[in-house]
Design a protein around this motif. Structure first.
Motif, PDB file in Angstrom:
ATOM      1  N   GLY A  98       0.798  -1.219   0.000  1.00 51.66           N
ATOM      2  CA  GLY A  98       0.000   0.000   0.000  1.00 51.66           C
ATOM      3  C   GLY A  98       0.830   1.269   0.000  1.00 51.66           C
ATOM      4  O   GLY A  98       0.282   2.368   0.121  1.00 51.66           O
ATOM      5  N   ALA A 142      -0.262   3.525  -2.877  1.00 50.10           N
ATOM      6  CA  ALA A 142      -1.573   4.091  -2.547  1.00 50.10           C
ATOM      7  C   ALA A 142      -1.459   5.143  -1.454  1.00 50.10           C
ATOM      8  O   ALA A 142      -2.134   6.178  -1.489  1.00 50.10           O
ATOM      9  CB  ALA A 142      -2.525   2.979  -2.118  1.00 50.10           C
ATOM     10  N   ARG A 143      -0.594   4.889  -0.482  1.00 48.76           N
ATOM     11  CA  ARG A 143      -0.404   5.852   0.615  1.00 48.76           C
ATOM     12  C   ARG A 143       0.115   7.178   0.078  1.00 48.76           C
ATOM     13  O   ARG A 143      -0.358   8.259   0.474  1.00 48.76           O
ATOM     14  CB  ARG A 143       0.561   5.279   1.654  1.00 48.76           C
ATOM     15  CG  ARG A 143       0.682   6.131   2.921  1.00 48.76           C
ATOM     16  CD  ARG A 143       1.940   5.816   3.693  1.00 48.76           C
ATOM     17  NE  ARG A 143       3.142   6.186   2.960  1.00 48.76           N
ATOM     18  CZ  ARG A 143       3.571   7.443   2.820  1.00 48.76           C
ATOM     19  NH1 ARG A 143       2.882   8.454   3.343  1.00 48.76           N
ATOM     20  NH2 ARG A 143       4.676   7.698   2.138  1.00 48.76           N
ATOM     21  N   THR A 163      -7.945   1.773  -2.868  1.00 45.72           N
ATOM     22  CA  THR A 163      -8.131   0.352  -2.590  1.00 45.72           C
ATOM     23  C   THR A 163      -6.914  -0.385  -3.134  1.00 45.72           C
ATOM     24  O   THR A 163      -6.531  -0.176  -4.293  1.00 45.72           O
ATOM     25  CB  THR A 163      -9.398  -0.202  -3.256  1.00 45.72           C
ATOM     26  OG1 THR A 163     -10.535   0.496  -2.764  1.00 45.72           O
ATOM     27  CG2 THR A 163      -9.552  -1.686  -2.966  1.00 45.72           C
ATOM     28  N   VAL A 164      -6.320  -1.216  -2.297  1.00 43.78           N
ATOM     29  CA  VAL A 164      -5.201  -2.067  -2.714  1.00 43.78           C
ATOM     30  C   VAL A 164      -5.737  -3.478  -2.890  1.00 43.78           C
ATOM     31  O   VAL A 164      -6.328  -4.046  -1.971  1.00 43.78           O
ATOM     32  CB  VAL A 164      -4.071  -2.048  -1.669  1.00 43.78           C
ATOM     33  CG1 VAL A 164      -2.969  -3.027  -2.059  1.00 43.78           C
ATOM     34  CG2 VAL A 164      -3.517  -0.641  -1.510  1.00 43.78           C
ATOM     35  N   CYS A 188      -1.915  -8.407   1.864  1.00 42.61           N
ATOM     36  CA  CYS A 188      -2.831  -7.416   2.438  1.00 42.61           C
ATOM     37  C   CYS A 188      -2.631  -7.286   3.944  1.00 42.61           C
ATOM     38  O   CYS A 188      -2.677  -6.172   4.498  1.00 42.61           O
ATOM     39  CB  CYS A 188      -4.279  -7.796   2.129  1.00 42.61           C
ATOM     40  SG  CYS A 188      -4.777  -7.497   0.416  1.00 42.61           S
ATOM     41  N   GLY A 236       0.296  -5.281   4.401  1.00 42.20           N
ATOM     42  CA  GLY A 236       0.013  -3.910   3.994  1.00 42.20           C
ATOM     43  C   GLY A 236      -0.742  -3.129   5.052  1.00 42.20           C
ATOM     44  O   GLY A 236      -0.462  -1.943   5.284  1.00 42.20           O
ATOM     45  N   ARG A 237      -1.688  -3.767   5.704  1.00 40.93           N
ATOM     46  CA  ARG A 237      -2.425  -3.080   6.768  1.00 40.93           C
ATOM     47  C   ARG A 237      -1.473  -2.652   7.875  1.00 40.93           C
ATOM     48  O   ARG A 237      -1.616  -1.566   8.447  1.00 40.93           O
ATOM     49  CB  ARG A 237      -3.535  -3.987   7.313  1.00 40.93           C
ATOM     50  CG  ARG A 237      -4.642  -4.269   6.301  1.00 40.93           C
ATOM     51  CD  ARG A 237      -5.773  -5.094   6.905  1.00 40.93           C
ATOM     52  NE  ARG A 237      -6.741  -5.484   5.880  1.00 40.93           N
ATOM     53  CZ  ARG A 237      -6.791  -6.688   5.311  1.00 40.93           C
ATOM     54  NH1 ARG A 237      -5.942  -7.643   5.694  1.00 40.93           N
ATOM     55  NH2 ARG A 237      -7.682  -6.944   4.372  1.00 40.93           N
ATOM     56  N   ILE A 280      -7.338   4.136   3.066  1.00 41.51           N
ATOM     57  CA  ILE A 280      -6.790   3.027   2.286  1.00 41.51           C
ATOM     58  C   ILE A 280      -7.466   1.730   2.724  1.00 41.51           C
ATOM     59  O   ILE A 280      -7.427   1.365   3.892  1.00 41.51           O
ATOM     60  CB  ILE A 280      -5.271   2.911   2.460  1.00 41.51           C
ATOM     61  CG1 ILE A 280      -4.584   4.216   2.054  1.00 41.51           C
ATOM     62  CG2 ILE A 280      -4.721   1.743   1.640  1.00 41.51           C
ATOM     63  CD1 ILE A 280      -3.102   4.255   2.372  1.00 41.51           C
ATOM     64  N   PHE A 306      -7.800  -2.453   1.987  1.00 46.75           N
ATOM     65  CA  PHE A 306      -7.152  -3.604   1.376  1.00 46.75           C
ATOM     66  C   PHE A 306      -8.206  -4.651   1.036  1.00 46.75           C
ATOM     67  O   PHE A 306      -8.964  -5.080   1.895  1.00 46.75           O
ATOM     68  CB  PHE A 306      -6.092  -4.195   2.312  1.00 46.75           C
ATOM     69  CG  PHE A 306      -4.854  -3.352   2.415  1.00 46.75           C
ATOM     70  CD1 PHE A 306      -3.754  -3.612   1.610  1.00 46.75           C
ATOM     71  CD2 PHE A 306      -4.802  -2.283   3.293  1.00 46.75           C
ATOM     72  CE1 PHE A 306      -2.614  -2.828   1.692  1.00 46.75           C
ATOM     73  CE2 PHE A 306      -3.666  -1.491   3.389  1.00 46.75           C
ATOM     74  CZ  PHE A 306      -2.561  -1.758   2.587  1.00 46.75           C
TER      75      PHE A 306
END
Length: 265
Positions: free
Chosen positions: A107, A110-111, A123-124, A131, A134-135, A147, A149
Motif C-alpha cells: 500500500g 496508494a499511501r 483500494t489495494v 494485504c 500492507g495493513r 486506504i 485492502f
C-alpha cells in the motif's frame, strides 16, 4: 564520513535493501548467466531468487507465511517509497476520487497517492498475506483511514468496481505478454467510464557500452521480462482507450509512465 556518503546515508533503507537483494541474486546471475541469456525457463527453474517470490505462501495468513512474504514485501515497499514520487510528480490526479492499485503490495504507492491528494481514497488489491502486511505498513500513517485492502487474486478473481483510476505499479512485467494483456483487459472492464488507467513499469536496460554498477545485478535477474512501453500502449488502444500517453522516466534504470482514458459509454 565524506559529504557525499553522508548524503547517501540519508537513504540508508534503500541502500540496505538494494545490497540485500543484490547479494541474494548475484549467485544466480554468476552461476546461471548462460541460461539467463539463452534459456529463460531453465534459469527460472534453477535460480534461487524465485524461491523468494512464492505466491503460494501468500494465500493463508499464518505466522510462517507472514514471515516468508515479509522478506520480499519489505524490499519492494522500499523501492516503491523512492520510485513512486517519480511517477506521481508526472501524474495529475486532480478531480479523481478513488484509485484501485492492482497488486499494490504494502500500500505504499496508494499511501503516497492519498498523501498528495487529500480528497482521494484508495483500494489495494492483492493476495491475503500481502494485504495483512500492507495493513501493518500503513497503520501508523495519517492516510490509513482512506486506504482499504481488498483480498483477492487477479489471476482468477474479478477486480472491484467503482474506481476512476486503476494503476499497475511494477506488476505487469512479472507476467508473460498474454497474461499481462488479460490483466489489462480485466482492469478496463472494472474501470469507471471516463476513468484512467495508469501503468508505471520498468523498461529494458540498454547499457550502450557503459559498465553497470553492482546494484544493477538486482535488475539483471529480471532482464528478460522488461518490455518496451509500446506493448502497453498498443494493448490500451486495442481496448478502446483514448488519450494514450507514454512518458520516459529515468530513475536508476529506465521506467515508463503510460496513461490512458476509458471512453464514456
Amino acid at each position: 564520513m565524506t559529504p557525499d556518503f553522508r548524503d547517501a546515508l540519508a537513504h540508508r533503507d534503500l541502500l540496505e535493501a538494494k545490497l540485500w537483494f543484490a547479494n541474494l541474486v548475484a549467485p544466480d546471475v554468476h552461476g546461471l548467466f548462460a541460461e539467463l541469456l539463452s534459456d529463460i525457463p531453465q534459469f527460472m527453474a534453477r535460480a534461487q531468487v524465485f524461491e523468494l517470490f512464492r505466491y503460494d505462501r501468500c494465500m493463508e495468513v499464518t505466522p510462517e507465511n507472514l514471515a516468508a512474504t515479509a522478506r520480499w514485501v519489505g524490499y519492494t515497499s522500499t523501492l516503491t517509497r523512492y520510485e513512486a514520487p517519480a511517477c506521481l510528480d508526472r501524474l495529475n490526479l486532480a478531480g479523481h476520487r478513488t484509485i484501485l492499485d492492482v497488486g499494490g503490495n504494502s500500500g505504499e504507492f496508494a499511501r503516497q497517492v492519498c498523501e498528495r491528494n487529500p480528497s482521494m481514497e484508495a483500494t489495494v488489491f492483492d493476495l491475503p498475506v500481502v494485504c495483512a502486511l500492507g495493513r501493518r505498513h500503513v497503520s501508523g500513517s495519517p492516510q490509513a483511514a482512506r486506504i482499504t485492502f481488498k483480498e483477492g487474486d487477479f489471476r482468477r478473481d474479478r477486480l472491484p468496481a467503482g474506481h476512476d483510476i486503476i494503476s499497475f505499479k511494477s506488476v505487469l512485467h512479472d507476467w508473460p505478454q498474454d497474461d499481462a494483456a488479460t490483466f489489462m483487459r480485466e482492469a478496463a472492464a472494472a474501470l469507471e467510464p471516463g476513468g484512467r488507467m495508469v501503468i508505471f513499469e520498468r523498461m529494458p536496460i540498454e547499457p550502450a557500452g557503459t559498465r553497470l554498477p553492482y546494484s544493477m545485478v538486482a535488475n539483471l535477474v529480471f532482464l528478460p521480462f522488461f518490455r518496451k512501453p509500446d506493448f502497453y500502449a498498443v494493448e490500451l488502444d486495442k481496448l478502446g482507450f483514448i488519450d494514450i500517453s507514454v512518458q520516459s522516466v529515468g530513475i536508476e534504470m529506465p521506467f515508463a509512465l503510460i496513461t490512458a482514458r476509458k471512453k464514456w459509454q
